[in-house]
Write a protein that holds these residues in place. Structure first.
Motif: not given
Length: 424
Positions: A311-339
């Motif tokens: 939630m904190n990583v995505a909040t940072d991306a949303h409010l301050y601007g999404a960088e590649s590390w924000h997106k990679d982090t969330i994609n990987s985290l949610l990707g594992f939980l989805d798997y």
């Protein structure tokens, strides 16, 4: 005749299509310029075609702050029959109910975002009077901090069960107070701005090490990844008066982002499977095993505190601007939980993990689903984002014995996903 029927059908289809509400599809390219700069707050609920976002948000607030006894977390406090203030009650059937700086500051944040000044003031009045330590406290590390846990004695009166700080409470206190000052001014019962500035001084001088938020003022080189909300520090920088303070908070924001990037690099793949941990060193290295007496969870668990990191990583991306590390982090985290959800026999991801293997067979609950719904603000995978958002949206507001933590995260998430968690 046939021609007339065809024309009628075409007109009917055109009318029906024009009458349908239109929604923006989920934005799988999170904006690189954050709402902190352009004021454009994403409404995920609308992006996913939900028409009842505001209704659910208002209903959630009324239930949490009402007097229903089922979802209620906001309670009046009296002594000798005289009303004093309100508090957020941490319902805990195993060890007895308590009051935490975490919950009190979350309640204030929810209240200010909902423009509820009376409830905000009631909570802050309690925090100042019963949670704040004296500046003459015998322990310099505890002077001016807010006791993280209060309990009730046999007469129903509160006392400080542990007067040490949990720094996320101080962070949310300062954040909520600065937003209160911006929304309502500081000419009423409280000077929100002065109170916030005082707390920022406490955070800086007692609760940070080399500009990195500490887990405890008594343990060096130790932080809780869930305490890292870099955009809060950038927001603080815009509200302080001196260039020196401004530079400090912007530097703290940069170091916090570096920490998060390092942490997720170190937990990528086997054995952590992209899941953040409960505790870490300041360089992002996960802490393994127990460090101190009374530690509830081993440092390498992805557990209750750690749910909030996404939630904190995505909040940072949303409010301050999404960088590649924000997106990679969330994609990987949610990707594992989805798997794991799709691979497991019970078709769910779990509440606790250790080195990629489930430590409990209990499926994710409302609070965890809430934080992962917010995480989709930084997701670039429409399919996974849709699943995680809908998992949360279909949840009812928590009731019963464990409603405190789940209920607070539910309300914070409702603010985020409806575009109502803002910087004022």
């Amino acid at each position: 005749m046939v021609s007339s029927i065809i024309k009628y059908i075409l007109v009917l289809l055109l009318f029906t299509t024009a009458s349908l509400p239109s929604y923006a599809a989920f934005n799988a390219s999170p904006p690189t310029q954050g709402a902190f700069f352009n004021g454009k707050y994403r409404n995920l609920a609308a992006e996913f075609g939900k028409t009842n976002g505001i209704d659910k948000l208002n209903q959630g607030f009324n239930s949490m702050f009402g007097y229903n006894g089922k979802q209620q977390l906001y309670y009046a406090y009296s002594e000798n029959g005289q009303y004093k203030a309100h508090y957020i009650r941490a319902i805990n059937p195993t060890s007895g109910d308590d009051i935490r700086s975490e919950g009190q500051s979350w309640g204030m944040t929810i209240a200010v975002m909902m423009n509820k000044q009376e409830e905000f003031d009631n909570l802050w009045r309690f925090a100042r009077r019963y949670q704040k330590n004296s500046w003459s406290h015998s322990d310099p590390n505890k002077q001016g901090v807010y006791a993280w846990q209060l309990k009730f004695d046999s007469n129903g009166y509160v006392y400080k069960n542990d007067d040490g700080p949990a720094p996320d409470g101080e962070l949310y206190f300062a954040f909520s107070l600065l937003n209160a000052d911006a929304r309502w001014g500081s000419q009423g019962e409280f000077n929100y701005y002065d109170d916030a500035i005082e707390i920022l001084g406490v955070i800086r001088n007692k609760l940070m090490e080399d500009s990195i938020i500490r887990f405890s003022p008594y343990l060096d080189n130790l932080t809780d990844p869930s305490y890292h909300i870099p955009v809060f520090y950038n927001y603080f920088a815009t509200r302080v008066s001196s260039n020196h303070e401004r530079d400090f908070w912007n530097s703290a924001a940069t170091k916090s982002r570096v920490f998060l990037k390092n942490h997720f690099t170190k937990v990528s793949g086997n054995p952590h499977w992209n899941l953040p941990t409960f505790l870490a060193q300041n360089n992002g290295e996960p802490i393994i095993d127990y460090l101190f007496n009374g530690q509830a969870n081993p440092g390498h668990w992805y557990e209750y505190d750690a749910w909030r990191v996404a939630m904190n990583v995505a909040t940072d991306a949303h409010l301050y601007g999404a960088e590649s590390w924000h997106k990679d982090t969330i994609n990987s985290l949610l990707g594992f939980l989805d798997y794991d959800k799709n691979a497991s026999s019970d078709k769910c991801y779990k509440q606790l993990y250790s080195y990629g293997s489930a430590e409990t067979q209990q499926c994710a609950g409302t609070g965890q689903k809430a934080t992962n719904a917010v995480a989709t603000l930084a997701s670039t995978d429409s399919s996974i984002a849709t699943d995680f958002f809908n998992d949360f949206w279909s949840e009812s507001q928590p009731t019963g014995d464990w409603r405190y933590y789940n209920g607070c995260l539910y309300m914070l998430a409702m603010l985020h996903v409806t575009g109502n968690f803002k910087l004022y």
